[in-house]
Design an enzyme around this catalytic site. Sequence first.
Site, PDB file in Angstrom:
ATOM      1  N   GLU A 264       7.410  -1.757 -27.001  1.00 37.15           N
ATOM      2  CA  GLU A 264       5.893  -1.560 -27.349  1.00 37.15           C
ATOM      3  C   GLU A 264       5.323  -2.697 -26.668  1.00 37.15           C
ATOM      4  O   GLU A 264       5.601  -3.667 -26.912  1.00 37.15           O
ATOM      5  CB  GLU A 264       5.879  -1.769 -28.815  1.00 37.15           C
ATOM      6  CG  GLU A 264       6.587  -1.002 -29.771  1.00 37.15           C
ATOM      7  CD  GLU A 264       5.739   0.340 -30.177  1.00 37.15           C
ATOM      8  OE1 GLU A 264       4.790   0.716 -29.607  1.00 37.15           O
ATOM      9  OE2 GLU A 264       6.430   1.148 -30.712  1.00 37.15           O
ATOM     10  N   CYS A 298      -2.251  -5.603 -30.666  1.00 32.33           N
ATOM     11  CA  CYS A 298      -1.905  -4.876 -29.542  1.00 32.33           C
ATOM     12  C   CYS A 298      -2.827  -3.499 -29.413  1.00 32.33           C
ATOM     13  O   CYS A 298      -3.285  -3.054 -28.583  1.00 32.33           O
ATOM     14  CB  CYS A 298      -0.642  -4.431 -29.216  1.00 32.33           C
ATOM     15  SG  CYS A 298      -0.048  -3.592 -30.767  1.00 32.33           S
TER      16      CYS A 298
HETATM   17  N1  LIG Z   1       2.629  -2.354 -28.352  1.00 31.84           N
HETATM   18  C1  LIG Z   1       3.003  -3.111 -29.335  1.00 31.84           C
HETATM   19  O1  LIG Z   1       3.059  -2.416 -30.362  1.00 31.84           O
HETATM   20  C2  LIG Z   1       2.480  -4.553 -29.393  1.00 31.84           C
HETATM   21  C3  LIG Z   1       2.608  -5.371 -30.406  1.00 31.84           C
HETATM   22  C4  LIG Z   1       2.358  -6.555 -30.432  1.00 31.84           C
HETATM   23  C5  LIG Z   1       2.130  -7.258 -29.304  1.00 31.84           C
HETATM   24  N2  LIG Z   1       2.303  -6.589 -28.063  1.00 31.84           N
HETATM   25  C6  LIG Z   1       1.627  -7.192 -26.868  1.00 31.84           C
HETATM   26  O2  LIG Z   1       2.490  -8.300 -26.759  1.00 31.84           O
HETATM   27  C7  LIG Z   1       1.741  -9.178 -25.907  1.00 31.84           C
HETATM   28  C8  LIG Z   1       1.418 -10.521 -26.500  1.00 31.84           C
HETATM   29  O3  LIG Z   1       2.647 -10.834 -26.965  1.00 31.84           O
HETATM   30  P1  LIG Z   1       3.261 -12.295 -26.248  1.00 31.84           P
HETATM   31  O4  LIG Z   1       2.081 -12.945 -25.271  1.00 31.84           O
HETATM   32  O5  LIG Z   1       4.104 -12.864 -27.133  1.00 31.84           O
HETATM   33  O6  LIG Z   1       4.366 -11.367 -25.305  1.00 31.84           O
HETATM   34  P2  LIG Z   1       5.480 -11.866 -24.495  1.00 31.84           P
HETATM   35  O7  LIG Z   1       6.083 -10.849 -23.937  1.00 31.84           O
HETATM   36  O8  LIG Z   1       5.537 -13.288 -23.739  1.00 31.84           O
HETATM   37  O9  LIG Z   1       6.610 -12.412 -25.947  1.00 31.84           O
HETATM   38  C9  LIG Z   1       7.255 -11.640 -26.756  1.00 31.84           C
HETATM   39  C10 LIG Z   1       8.763 -11.902 -27.121  1.00 31.84           C
HETATM   40  O10 LIG Z   1       9.350 -12.095 -25.763  1.00 31.84           O
HETATM   41  C11 LIG Z   1       9.974 -13.203 -25.895  1.00 31.84           C
HETATM   42  N3  LIG Z   1      10.292 -13.414 -24.264  1.00 31.84           N
HETATM   43  C12 LIG Z   1       9.282 -14.081 -23.413  1.00 31.84           C
HETATM   44  N4  LIG Z   1      10.189 -13.900 -21.876  1.00 31.84           N
HETATM   45  C13 LIG Z   1      11.397 -13.326 -22.405  1.00 31.84           C
HETATM   46  C14 LIG Z   1      12.383 -13.237 -21.491  1.00 31.84           C
HETATM   47  N5  LIG Z   1      12.327 -13.623 -20.232  1.00 31.84           N
HETATM   48  N6  LIG Z   1      13.377 -12.601 -21.956  1.00 31.84           N
HETATM   49  C15 LIG Z   1      13.494 -12.456 -23.414  1.00 31.84           C
HETATM   50  N7  LIG Z   1      12.689 -12.678 -23.984  1.00 31.84           N
HETATM   51  C16 LIG Z   1      11.484 -13.308 -23.535  1.00 31.84           C
HETATM   52  C17 LIG Z   1       9.164 -14.178 -26.343  1.00 31.84           C
HETATM   53  O11 LIG Z   1       9.994 -15.293 -26.846  1.00 31.84           O
HETATM   54  C18 LIG Z   1       8.879 -13.446 -27.452  1.00 31.84           C
HETATM   55  O12 LIG Z   1       9.956 -13.315 -28.457  1.00 31.84           O
HETATM   56  C19 LIG Z   1       0.329  -8.751 -25.737  1.00 31.84           C
HETATM   57  O13 LIG Z   1       0.651  -7.796 -24.202  1.00 31.84           O
HETATM   58  C20 LIG Z   1       0.301  -7.412 -26.668  1.00 31.84           C
HETATM   59  O14 LIG Z   1      -0.476  -6.277 -26.495  1.00 31.84           O
HETATM   60  C21 LIG Z   1       2.333  -5.080 -28.011  1.00 31.84           C
HETATM   61  O1  LIG Z   2       0.044  -5.828 -32.574  1.00 32.82           O
HETATM   62  C1  LIG Z   2       0.498  -4.850 -32.667  1.00 32.82           C
HETATM   63  C2  LIG Z   2       0.956  -4.094 -33.813  1.00 32.82           C
HETATM   64  C3  LIG Z   2      -0.243  -3.999 -34.855  1.00 32.82           C
HETATM   65  C4  LIG Z   2       0.045  -2.666 -35.519  1.00 32.82           C
HETATM   66  O2  LIG Z   2       1.240  -2.443 -36.045  1.00 32.82           O
HETATM   67  O3  LIG Z   2      -0.738  -2.081 -36.243  1.00 32.82           O
END
Ligand SMILES: NC(=O)c1ccc[n+]([C@@H]2O[C@H](COP(=O)([O-])OP(=O)(O)OC[C@H]3O[C@@H](n4cnc5c(N)ncnc54)[C@H](O)[C@@H]3O)[C@@H](O)[C@H]2O)c1
Ligand SMILES: O=CCCC(=O)O
Length: 497
Positions: A264, A298
């Site tokens: 996601e 997100c």
């Molecule tokens: N599609 C969805 O359901 C959804 C939901 C929530 C957030 N998001 C997305 O997440 C992003 C924001 O979150 P963020 O900035 O914390 O994301 P991120 O990718 O930086 O971090 C997410 C997770 O990944 C881990 N991580 C980071 N680098 C890693 C690596 N090299 N190996 C393993 N794990 C690693 C982080 O510690 C954290 O636990 C936004 O782009 C948002 O849209 C998507």
């Molecule tokens: O940020 C992503 C998840 C939000 C949601 O589940 O509605």
Amino acid sequence: MSLNKYSKPTLNDPNLFRESAYINGEWVKGTDEVFEVADPASGEIIARVPEQPVSVVEEAIDVAYAAFKTYKNTSPRERSKWLRNMYNLMLENLDDLATIITLENGKALGEAKGEIKYAASYFEWYAEEAPRLYGATIQPLNPNNRVFTVRQPVGVCGIICPWNFPSAMITRKAAAALAVGCTVLIKPDSQTPLSALAMAYLAEKAGFPKGSFNVILSHANTPKLGKTLCESPKVKKITFTGSTNVGKILMKQSSLTLKKLSFELGGNAPFIVFEDADLDQALEQAMACKFRGLGQTCVCANRLYVHSSVIDKFAKLLAERVGKFVIGHGLDPNTTHGCVINSDAIEKVERHKQDAVGKGAKVVLEGGRLPNLGPNFYAPVILSHVPSIAIVSKEETFGPLCPIFSFDTMEEVVGYANDTEFGLAAYVFSKNVDTLYTVSEALETGMVSCNTGVFSDCSIPFGGVKESGFGREGSLYGIEDYTVLKTITIGNLPNSI
Ligand SMILES: NC(=O)c1ccc[n+]([C@@H]2O[C@H](COP(=O)([O-])OP(=O)(O)OC[C@H]3O[C@@H](n4cnc5c(N)ncnc54)[C@H](O)[C@@H]3O)[C@@H](O)[C@H]2O)c1
Ligand SMILES: O=CCCC(=O)O
């Protein structure tokens, strides 16, 4: 070491506040190396938790792998009971769990309570799905054979989650995985590990067997730890919510063992308001959608497309309503919106704002930093008549910036909406069902929400297309992502009589 004050939260059940990892039913302190968890609103350090080295993660993988051998054979009814217990426990501890979210994430307490109810709903949903995992019977070409399929748990699942929903992003993965008989290793974001640890405490009370529910912790070691999870042949699935960039790294690393994946990832949701929409409804829903988690969701609207005949009225009314938000510490009962997670989030909002204004966007609500409240507080910005060349039309801001673009025709706006590599959610507002239907079908996103800005629900398949990821969470489909389909053929049966 931080010079900031170190104050632990006050909770009704202090046992929910944990500063150790949870592996094989034990609270693991580990080495002396720790990282700090801060309240983003005050900067105060609220916890110090172990920074786990790769060796501990390898041990945790072994634990989850050993536990899988027995956990997969527990009965669906037993698993359903543990999941239901977990749902009940989360609701019984709603206030404490929400306080923990507010303290580590900064969102207002009301929103945090909403997140706990939403997070718990996945345990309830999958308590109901656990006993309902079906296969099929198939008639093969050979009349002396019989074929049927069974769904089996994929195995140990590595769950990597972001900070924006410290509880719900974990539960919608873990509940489905545990329902079907997988064991889990959860790696929360280092800014928000406390919600995951509180859930581990409740998972033990709920009755989950040792080794089935594990939480591992890392900050600086995260890339090494992630690589270990992705490359381990004992981990059969990685389920990740976070940025598209990190998703691509994890996918590459997982290719060595050809793991099952569900991702996601980032979004860039368009929110389209046609001229015949109920404007008041569209305004209310735009506020709820754009400013959920202060824009750090997100599925938040990243770009609003409002028909040229109503854009000025819409922008003015939106600014009036958003101007009434009460921004403050999330635990203050008057607060409607808390702070953002860190200074990087503010810098991105300002970069997108300056770019759009520099290219001709009109400022409708100035917003900006609120230094009196703290470095992570920011009042929402609203821009209108944003040109299509602005960076924000392509990049996810993930913060309190609301850019409004103008359009004239359905074809034109669908073209703008699809002109992005992302494809998570989209919103359409119109009273005409033909418009809703035609546009919904044409949008390149995993989810389309018509005449409502808030659609998330444990019963719906949640997920994206394009670079927003793949796999579905929640709903009846969410459980399939944690299973593999096995085909069993019984051959050489006697001829039918
Ligand atoms: N599609 C969805 O359901 C959804 C939901 C929530 C957030 N998001 C997305 O997440 C992003 C924001 O979150 P963020 O900035 O914390 O994301 P991120 O990718 O930086 O971090 C997410 C997770 O990944 C881990 N991580 C980071 N680098 C890693 C690596 N090299 N190996 C393993 N794990 C690693 C982080 O510690 C954290 O636990 C936004 O782009 C948002 O849209 C998507
Ligand atoms: O940020 C992503 C998840 C939000 C949601 O589940 O509605």
